[in-house]
Enzyme design. Structure first.
Site, PDB file in Angstrom:
ATOM      1  N   PRO A 257      39.756  78.666  16.542  1.00 32.11           N
ATOM      2  CA  PRO A 257      38.602  78.574  16.665  1.00 32.11           C
ATOM      3  C   PRO A 257      37.504  79.296  17.318  1.00 32.11           C
ATOM      4  CG  PRO A 257      38.673  76.582  17.691  1.00 32.11           C
ATOM      5  CD  PRO A 257      40.194  77.716  17.553  1.00 32.11           C
ATOM      6  N   ASP A 432      36.473  81.112  22.305  1.00 31.90           N
ATOM      7  CA  ASP A 432      37.410  79.922  21.786  1.00 31.90           C
ATOM      8  C   ASP A 432      37.135  78.725  22.434  1.00 31.90           C
ATOM      9  OD1 ASP A 432      39.779  78.122  21.129  1.00 31.90           O
ATOM     10  OD2 ASP A 432      41.097  78.991  22.637  1.00 31.90           O
ATOM     11  N   HIS A 433      36.381  78.486  20.768  1.00 32.31           N
ATOM     12  CA  HIS A 433      35.611  77.415  20.748  1.00 32.31           C
ATOM     13  C   HIS A 433      36.381  75.855  21.372  1.00 32.31           C
ATOM     14  CE1 HIS A 433      31.614  74.794  20.342  1.00 32.31           C
ATOM     15  NE2 HIS A 433      31.620  75.074  19.753  1.00 32.31           N
ATOM     16  N   ARG A 434      36.912  75.939  22.251  1.00 35.61           N
ATOM     17  CA  ARG A 434      37.944  74.528  21.959  1.00 35.61           C
ATOM     18  C   ARG A 434      38.144  74.730  24.055  1.00 35.61           C
ATOM     19  NH1 ARG A 434      44.475  76.548  19.741  1.00 35.61           N
ATOM     20  NH2 ARG A 434      43.191  78.996  20.877  1.00 35.61           N
TER      21      ARG A 434
END
Length: 460
Positions: A257, A432-434
């Site tokens: 994401p 990376d939004h994770r």
């Protein structure tokens, strides 16, 4: 036996659609390629063509019906010699029935089954039954000597049987290589062209995952090549590097994401400081580039914002203690991302020397695996090509990548409100939004900007 016409998947993401309008009525004779209906997909309204020839025996789904599931029967096609009395055996129950009510077309391609959920379990849930099975009266599906299924319309199979044709030697012109009536009418035993499907590597079918892919696949190679068959083209075979790049970056865009943070960086102080250092290092034969400063600035920023110095490890976040920074290096036919380990504790001259060595060996394809694997952060600099700004794709399992544009002269307003001219470089941080949330990513980018706009701090 009558053939079911099923709701088609007219877009990669289509799971159901609206049967907007029938273009035929019961009793109409249709041929392969004739338009049958207009179907509203999740993307647009598209026309649906017939694959086989015959007579529309019964329309099962009236026009205007919404929410028709892909692979649900929408009509019944009668072949030569069949009548409405034969329809009962071909009809299936309503769309909301279980898997057993979704009769699979006898010639549905294996790859389409996996993509569109035939049998609801991705398997060959409703293989054609042999002729002596009283339930259907259909002939068993023809197969090659290797046991691979040959997809052909019922009428084409019947004609081939009457003529003594080996269907494994017939080239199909229907959707996804399906053999239709026209393919067998003019063929003679022993003179038919081998189908494209038989030429495909078996490994491709064996390697297909049983589970549904996380994202829809693109068009097949045959489909794309057919689209451009009337144009002059040159086919470029993929080498191992190109295949790896394609696989990894496809995975990255499908599974990571991404979000993006952008800043402009004033480079005038850095350019002045760099000129001073290069003059002092001239006797050593060392010349620092702007990219060397960017590497150092990013490495220090990862130490200043340690929570952002991390990678995604499947079911957890792995924080890295040292700053191992990867730098994209373009080579013929692809790119490498050699990793500068412990970049936070290295001098600018040491980083510069190692980067030149890694870049040279990358272009010669002489890097060892440990030299381009690992790292938590990457830099991709296209400024030397005159690119002002761009968005880079994260290289998993990295948590972020910095896209660097060119330094250009721009009008700026200083703190006192006066207008002046400064050398400004635009950067974009892909995150990376994770691994990194928005505020944390903003802190990391702010630290990078601070280091580059105050370069002497990097030597403290």
């Amino acid at each position: 036996m009558p053939t079911q016409i099923l709701m088609p998947a007219l877009s990669p993401t289509m799971e159901e659609g609206t049967l907007a309008k029938w273009l035929v009525k019961e009793g109409d004779t249709v041929s392969s390629g004739d338009l049958l209906a207009e179907i509203e997909t999740d993307k647009a309204t598209m026309e649906f063509e017939a694959v086989d020839e015959g007579v529309i025996g019964k329309i099962l789904v009236p026009e205007g019906t919404e929410g028709v599931k892909v692979n649900d029967p929408i009509a019944v096609l009668l072949e030569e010699g069949e009548s409405a009395d034969d329809i009962g055996a071909a009809e299936s129950k309503a769309p909301e029935g279980d898997a057993s009510s979704h009769t699979e077309p006898a010639d549905a391609p294996e790859d389409l089954k996996a993509a569109e959920g035939y049998g609801r379990d991705g398997g060959d849930a409703q293989e054609e039954k042999p002729k002596d099975d009283g339930a259907s009266g259909a002939e068993s599906a023809p197969r090659t000597e290797d046991g691979e299924r040959i997809f052909a319309s019922p009428l084409a199979r019947r004609i081939a049987k009457d003529k003594g044709l080996d269907l494994s030697q017939v080239k199909g012109s229907g959707p996804r290589g399906r053999i239709v009536k026209a393919d067998v009418e003019g063929a003679e035993p022993g003179k038919a062209e081998a189908p494209k499907a038989a030429q495909a590597p078996k490994a491709a079918a064996q390697d297909k995952p049983a589970e549904k892919a996380p994202a829809p696949a693109g068009a097949s190679a045959d489909a794309v090549m057919k689209m451009y068959e009337d144009r002059e083209t040159e086919e470029v075979k993929l080498d191992g590097m190109r295949r790896t790049i394609a696989a990894r970056l496809t995975e990255a865009k499908q599974t990571v994401p991404h979000f993006y943070l952008r800043r402009d960086i004033k480079l005038d102080a850095l350019m002045k400081f760099r000129a001073q250092l290069n003059k002092q290092l001239e006797s050593r034969g060392t010349k620092l580039s702007v990219n060397d400063f960017i590497i150092k600035a990013c490495a220090l920023a990862l130490q200043q914002v340690p929570d952002a110095n991390a990678v995604w490890a499947g079911d957890r976040i792995l924080k890295i203690k040292p700053s191992d920074v990867a730098v994209a290096v373009a080579i013929e036919g692809g790119l490498f991302t050699p990793v500068l380990r412990d970049a936070d504790s290295r001098s600018l001259s040491s980083l510069s020397s190692q980067m030149k060595d890694l870049a040279k060996r990358a272009r010669d394809k002489k890097l060892a695996p440990h030299e381009y694997q690992g790292g938590s952060f990457a830099i991709s600099n296209l400024g030397m090509f005159g690119i002002d700004n761009f968005d880079a794709v994260i290289n998993p399992p990295h948590g972020a990548i910095l896209a660097v544009g060119a330094g250009v002269k721009k009008p700026v307003v200083d703190e006192d409100g006066a207008v002046g001219v400064a050398t400004v470089m635009s950067v974009t941080l892909s995150v990376d939004h994770r691994v990194i949330d928005g505020a944390l990513g903003a802190q990391l980018l702010a630290a990078i900007v601070e280091n580059l706009e105050n370069p002497m701090v990097m030597l403290a």
